[in-house]
Design a protein around this motif. Sequence first.
Motif, PDB file in Angstrom:
ATOM      1  N   ARG A   1       0.812  -1.215   0.000  1.00 55.36           N
ATOM      2  CA  ARG A   1       0.000   0.000   0.000  1.00 55.36           C
ATOM      3  C   ARG A   1       0.851   1.274   0.000  1.00 55.36           C
ATOM      4  NH1 ARG A   1      -5.070   2.392   1.127  1.00 55.36           N
ATOM      5  NH2 ARG A   1      -4.601   4.549   0.598  1.00 55.36           N
ATOM      6  N   LYS A   2       1.863   1.314   0.875  1.00 52.37           N
ATOM      7  CA  LYS A   2       2.632   2.559   0.996  1.00 52.37           C
ATOM      8  C   LYS A   2       3.552   2.777  -0.198  1.00 52.37           C
ATOM      9  CE  LYS A   2       2.183   2.922   5.970  1.00 52.37           C
ATOM     10  NZ  LYS A   2       2.833   2.905   7.281  1.00 52.37           N
ATOM     11  N   VAL A   3       3.983   1.707  -0.838  1.00 49.09           N
ATOM     12  CA  VAL A   3       4.779   1.872  -2.072  1.00 49.09           C
ATOM     13  C   VAL A   3       3.940   2.649  -3.093  1.00 49.09           C
ATOM     14  CG1 VAL A   3       5.770   0.643  -4.044  1.00 49.09           C
ATOM     15  CG2 VAL A   3       6.274  -0.126  -1.716  1.00 49.09           C
ATOM     16  N   GLU A   4       2.685   2.278  -3.229  1.00 48.72           N
ATOM     17  CA  GLU A   4       1.800   2.979  -4.169  1.00 48.72           C
ATOM     18  C   GLU A   4       1.504   4.399  -3.705  1.00 48.72           C
ATOM     19  OE1 GLU A   4      -1.791   0.850  -5.010  1.00 48.72           O
ATOM     20  OE2 GLU A   4      -0.717  -1.013  -5.465  1.00 48.72           O
ATOM     21  N   GLU A   5       1.191   4.544  -2.424  1.00 49.55           N
ATOM     22  CA  GLU A   5       0.815   5.860  -1.885  1.00 49.55           C
ATOM     23  C   GLU A   5       1.964   6.847  -2.009  1.00 49.55           C
ATOM     24  OE1 GLU A   5      -2.227   7.824  -0.918  1.00 49.55           O
ATOM     25  OE2 GLU A   5      -2.575   5.939   0.147  1.00 49.55           O
ATOM     26  N   TYR A   6       3.167   6.419  -1.620  1.00 49.61           N
ATOM     27  CA  TYR A   6       4.312   7.334  -1.644  1.00 49.61           C
ATOM     28  C   TYR A   6       4.762   7.651  -3.073  1.00 49.61           C
ATOM     29  CZ  TYR A   6       4.585   6.442   3.398  1.00 49.61           C
ATOM     30  OH  TYR A   6       4.304   6.339   4.748  1.00 49.61           O
ATOM     31  N   ALA A   7       4.622   6.694  -3.976  1.00 49.83           N
ATOM     32  CA  ALA A   7       4.936   6.961  -5.391  1.00 49.83           C
ATOM     33  C   ALA A   7       3.940   7.970  -5.955  1.00 49.83           C
ATOM     34  CB  ALA A   7       4.928   5.669  -6.196  1.00 49.83           C
ATOM     35  N   PHE A   8       2.660   7.808  -5.595  1.00 49.45           N
ATOM     36  CA  PHE A   8       1.631   8.739  -6.064  1.00 49.45           C
ATOM     37  C   PHE A   8       1.913  10.160  -5.563  1.00 49.45           C
ATOM     38  CE2 PHE A   8      -2.564  10.817  -5.617  1.00 49.45           C
ATOM     39  CZ  PHE A   8      -2.976  10.774  -6.943  1.00 49.45           C
ATOM     40  N   LEU A   9       2.436  10.271  -4.344  1.00 51.19           N
ATOM     41  CA  LEU A   9       2.804  11.576  -3.779  1.00 51.19           C
ATOM     42  C   LEU A   9       4.124  12.105  -4.360  1.00 51.19           C
ATOM     43  CD1 LEU A   9       1.873  10.927  -0.045  1.00 51.19           C
ATOM     44  CD2 LEU A   9       0.869  12.693  -1.500  1.00 51.19           C
TER      45      LEU A   9
END
Length: 201
Positions: free
Chosen positions: A127-135
Amino acid sequence: MTYTPPKLLTFEQFITEYGDNPRYELIDGELRDMEPTGPHEAVSGSIAGKIYAEIFRSNLNWLIPKNCLIKPLASEATALRPDVIVLDQAELKTEPLWQKEPIICNGRTIKLIAEVVSTNWQDDYARKVEEYAFLEIPEYWIVDFRGLGGKQFIGNPKQPTFTVCQLINGAYQQQQYRSQDTITSHLLANLQLKLDDIMPH
């Protein structure tokens, strides 16, 4: 037996009830207990110390707050609480909530995040890999000092692993390091760091 789904929280409810409690973060309205142990906190502190030394040595205008939440603007019911977050001081003036609470909304304010893996490792590796990449956070470290992550993430046999995710064209390129490997950070090019340096004793 009926299944009772967990009560979903809004961002505002989370801040009111759990904002000051470092145990919890909010993902899609669901409360997550990060279960920080003594060794987990020791590793987080060691990482922050190593990064801070490099910030001072390189005379960078960055800081590491003691507590900080990330509220992605595109997400109404998420409040992420990284173990270590490095902020660009020059960007703090554009943050809408910072003057009142330690909350970051804009990805460009964040230079680096480190997550120390605990039992909820799925959040850190997926989840955080996606979230932080999106940010669009330039670098994300996943510090799995106990080798808890799934085999598809850290290999078989499972062992302590330090993963550096570098943002390239909107997606993270991942490089893994084991105990004696010298870790390469593109953001902190002069950093001298091995996983063994930050392992709890």
